[in-house]
Design a protein around this motif. Structure first.
Motif, PDB file in Angstrom:
ATOM      1  N   ALA A  40     -18.382  32.112  -6.134  1.00  0.00           N
ATOM      2  CA  ALA A  40     -17.703  33.299  -6.166  1.00  0.00           C
ATOM      3  C   ALA A  40     -17.434  33.358  -4.683  1.00  0.00           C
ATOM      4  CB  ALA A  40     -19.175  34.697  -6.468  1.00  0.00           C
ATOM      5  N   PRO A  41     -15.951  33.868  -3.713  1.00  0.00           N
ATOM      6  CA  PRO A  41     -15.979  34.632  -3.033  1.00  0.00           C
ATOM      7  C   PRO A  41     -17.185  34.852  -2.253  1.00  0.00           C
ATOM      8  CG  PRO A  41     -13.712  35.525  -4.195  1.00  0.00           C
ATOM      9  CD  PRO A  41     -14.954  35.071  -4.577  1.00  0.00           C
ATOM     10  N   ALA A  42     -17.284  34.610  -1.037  1.00  0.00           N
ATOM     11  CA  ALA A  42     -18.521  35.219  -0.159  1.00  0.00           C
ATOM     12  C   ALA A  42     -18.095  36.691  -0.035  1.00  0.00           C
ATOM     13  CB  ALA A  42     -18.657  34.575   0.857  1.00  0.00           C
ATOM     14  N   VAL A  43     -19.271  37.103   0.219  1.00  0.00           N
ATOM     15  CA  VAL A  43     -18.700  38.679   0.985  1.00  0.00           C
ATOM     16  C   VAL A  43     -20.417  39.192   1.787  1.00  0.00           C
ATOM     17  CG1 VAL A  43     -18.367  41.565   0.258  1.00  0.00           C
ATOM     18  CG2 VAL A  43     -17.423  40.050  -0.672  1.00  0.00           C
ATOM     19  N   MET A  44     -19.486  39.783   2.928  1.00  0.00           N
ATOM     20  CA  MET A  44     -20.255  40.616   4.253  1.00  0.00           C
ATOM     21  C   MET A  44     -20.128  41.662   4.783  1.00  0.00           C
ATOM     22  SD  MET A  44     -21.454  37.068   6.294  1.00  0.00           S
ATOM     23  CE  MET A  44     -22.508  37.609   7.054  1.00  0.00           C
ATOM     24  N   GLY A  45     -20.685  42.360   4.272  1.00  0.00           N
ATOM     25  CA  GLY A  45     -21.101  43.724   4.784  1.00  0.00           C
ATOM     26  C   GLY A  45     -20.014  44.633   4.481  1.00  0.00           C
ATOM     27  N   GLY A  46     -19.723  44.421   2.690  1.00  0.00           N
ATOM     28  CA  GLY A  46     -18.786  44.873   2.285  1.00  0.00           C
ATOM     29  C   GLY A  46     -17.334  44.323   1.630  1.00  0.00           C
ATOM     30  N   ARG A  47     -17.131  42.893   2.857  1.00  0.00           N
ATOM     31  CA  ARG A  47     -15.896  42.770   3.257  1.00  0.00           C
ATOM     32  C   ARG A  47     -15.546  41.410   2.240  1.00  0.00           C
ATOM     33  NH1 ARG A  47     -13.233  42.991   8.680  1.00  0.00           N
ATOM     34  NH2 ARG A  47     -11.627  41.623   7.603  1.00  0.00           N
ATOM     35  N   GLU A  48     -14.494  40.701   1.678  1.00  0.00           N
ATOM     36  CA  GLU A  48     -14.933  39.247   1.433  1.00  0.00           C
ATOM     37  C   GLU A  48     -14.402  38.395   2.519  1.00  0.00           C
ATOM     38  OE1 GLU A  48     -11.599  37.319  -1.513  1.00  0.00           O
ATOM     39  OE2 GLU A  48     -13.040  38.514  -2.765  1.00  0.00           O
ATOM     40  N   MET A  49     -14.704  37.450   2.522  1.00  0.00           N
ATOM     41  CA  MET A  49     -14.851  36.226   3.824  1.00  0.00           C
ATOM     42  C   MET A  49     -13.872  35.633   3.769  1.00  0.00           C
ATOM     43  SD  MET A  49     -18.911  35.971   4.944  1.00  0.00           S
ATOM     44  CE  MET A  49     -18.387  34.827   6.203  1.00  0.00           C
ATOM     45  N   ARG A  50     -12.197  35.624   4.021  1.00  0.00           N
ATOM     46  CA  ARG A  50     -10.812  34.593   3.177  1.00  0.00           C
ATOM     47  C   ARG A  50     -11.515  33.068   3.128  1.00  0.00           C
ATOM     48  NH1 ARG A  50      -6.188  33.830   2.770  1.00  0.00           N
ATOM     49  NH2 ARG A  50      -4.850  33.023   4.519  1.00  0.00           N
ATOM     50  N   GLY A  51     -11.080  32.825   2.940  1.00  0.00           N
ATOM     51  CA  GLY A  51     -11.911  31.138   3.209  1.00  0.00           C
ATOM     52  C   GLY A  51     -13.256  30.920   2.890  1.00  0.00           C
ATOM     53  N   TRP A  52     -14.088  31.199   2.014  1.00  0.00           N
ATOM     54  CA  TRP A  52     -15.256  31.564   2.463  1.00  0.00           C
ATOM     55  C   TRP A  52     -15.770  31.673   0.633  1.00  0.00           C
ATOM     56  CZ3 TRP A  52     -18.810  29.016   4.890  1.00  0.00           C
ATOM     57  CH2 TRP A  52     -18.876  28.888   6.249  1.00  0.00           C
ATOM     58  N   LEU A  53     -16.822  30.600   0.496  1.00  0.00           N
ATOM     59  CA  LEU A  53     -17.465  30.710  -1.480  1.00  0.00           C
ATOM     60  C   LEU A  53     -18.991  30.718  -1.051  1.00  0.00           C
ATOM     61  CD1 LEU A  53     -14.852  28.396  -3.340  1.00  0.00           C
ATOM     62  CD2 LEU A  53     -14.515  30.822  -3.183  1.00  0.00           C
ATOM     63  N   ARG A  54     -19.730  31.694  -2.150  1.00  0.00           N
ATOM     64  CA  ARG A  54     -21.294  31.252  -2.234  1.00  0.00           C
ATOM     65  C   ARG A  54     -21.278  30.405  -3.608  1.00  0.00           C
ATOM     66  NH1 ARG A  54     -25.104  33.822  -0.195  1.00  0.00           N
ATOM     67  NH2 ARG A  54     -23.587  35.625   0.970  1.00  0.00           N
ATOM     68  N   VAL A  55     -21.499  29.493  -3.730  1.00  0.00           N
ATOM     69  CA  VAL A  55     -22.021  28.513  -4.198  1.00  0.00           C
ATOM     70  C   VAL A  55     -23.447  28.998  -4.670  1.00  0.00           C
ATOM     71  CG1 VAL A  55     -22.301  26.360  -5.476  1.00  0.00           C
ATOM     72  CG2 VAL A  55     -20.066  27.026  -3.263  1.00  0.00           C
ATOM     73  N   HIS A  56     -23.814  29.838  -6.076  1.00  0.00           N
ATOM     74  CA  HIS A  56     -25.279  29.343  -6.680  1.00  0.00           C
ATOM     75  C   HIS A  56     -26.255  28.433  -6.232  1.00  0.00           C
ATOM     76  CE1 HIS A  56     -28.123  30.872  -9.152  1.00  0.00           C
ATOM     77  NE2 HIS A  56     -27.686  32.228  -9.381  1.00  0.00           N
ATOM     78  N   GLU A  57     -27.454  29.244  -6.225  1.00  0.00           N
ATOM     79  CA  GLU A  57     -28.359  27.564  -6.159  1.00  0.00           C
ATOM     80  C   GLU A  57     -28.371  26.889  -7.931  1.00  0.00           C
ATOM     81  OE1 GLU A  57     -30.859  31.378  -7.117  1.00  0.00           O
ATOM     82  OE2 GLU A  57     -29.994  30.653  -5.163  1.00  0.00           O
ATOM     83  N   GLU A  58     -27.713  27.087  -8.898  1.00  0.00           N
ATOM     84  CA  GLU A  58     -27.947  26.654  -9.735  1.00  0.00           C
ATOM     85  C   GLU A  58     -27.230  24.993  -9.208  1.00  0.00           C
ATOM     86  OE1 GLU A  58     -27.344  28.660 -13.843  1.00  0.00           O
ATOM     87  OE2 GLU A  58     -29.247  30.033 -13.372  1.00  0.00           O
ATOM     88  N   VAL A  59     -25.812  25.514  -8.473  1.00  0.00           N
ATOM     89  CA  VAL A  59     -24.959  24.498  -8.004  1.00  0.00           C
ATOM     90  C   VAL A  59     -25.820  23.599  -7.780  1.00  0.00           C
ATOM     91  CG1 VAL A  59     -22.448  23.732  -8.066  1.00  0.00           C
ATOM     92  CG2 VAL A  59     -22.991  26.359  -9.158  1.00  0.00           C
ATOM     93  N   VAL A  60     -26.338  23.162  -7.072  1.00  0.00           N
ATOM     94  CA  VAL A  60     -26.927  22.929  -5.768  1.00  0.00           C
ATOM     95  C   VAL A  60     -27.452  21.846  -5.981  1.00  0.00           C
ATOM     96  CG1 VAL A  60     -24.750  23.534  -4.192  1.00  0.00           C
ATOM     97  CG2 VAL A  60     -27.196  24.815  -3.809  1.00  0.00           C
ATOM     98  N   GLU A  61     -28.844  22.718  -7.288  1.00  0.00           N
ATOM     99  CA  GLU A  61     -29.878  22.120  -7.924  1.00  0.00           C
ATOM    100  C   GLU A  61     -29.586  20.678  -7.582  1.00  0.00           C
ATOM    101  OE1 GLU A  61     -30.871  23.718 -11.107  1.00  0.00           O
ATOM    102  OE2 GLU A  61     -31.710  24.969 -10.058  1.00  0.00           O
TER     103      GLU A  61
END
Length: 112
Positions: free
Chosen positions: A66-87
């Motif tokens: 999913a798009p990464a969100v910090m402080g309630g704002r989407e961070m353009r060009g950053w993705l949050r990759v769930h731990e299951e994906v990188v197991e």
């Protein structure tokens, strides 16, 4: 909760042969910078934050990415990759490759 130390070690193994990679504690996690540009970070919330070309974000989004969100704002060009994906080693290697490749394509930060 702190970041996943084992995941950080696995990333170290993947970037160990890369030039100009530096680790830096950031936002409660551990970021890997390439020429001073953040590429991938072990998140204290689990999983990874991965820097990608903003134009490539949409096709990469899924139920586990999913798009990464910090402080309630989407961070353009950053993705949050769930731990299951990188197991798996292959899953982690794919996302680290993406992040490092994109960070390497950016101009180096001064002093790097």
């Amino acid at each position: 909760m702190g970041y996943d130390l084992d995941l950080a070690d696995r990333i170290r193994e993947l970037v160990g042969t890369e030039r100009n990679v530096v680790e830096q504690a950031m936002f409660g996690g551990l970021a890997f910078l390439v020429n001073g540009n953040m590429s991938v970070a072990v998140s204290r919330q689990g999983g990874l934050l991965v820097r990608v070309d903003p134009a490539e974000v949409e096709p990469l989004i899924s139920d586990k990415v999913a798009p990464a969100v910090m402080g309630g704002r989407e961070m353009r060009g950053w993705l949050r990759v769930h731990e299951e994906v990188v197991e798996s080693d292959d899953g982690l290697a794919e996302w680290v490759r993406r992040g490092v490749g994109y960070a390497r394509s950016l101009p180096a930060k001064k002093g790097r």
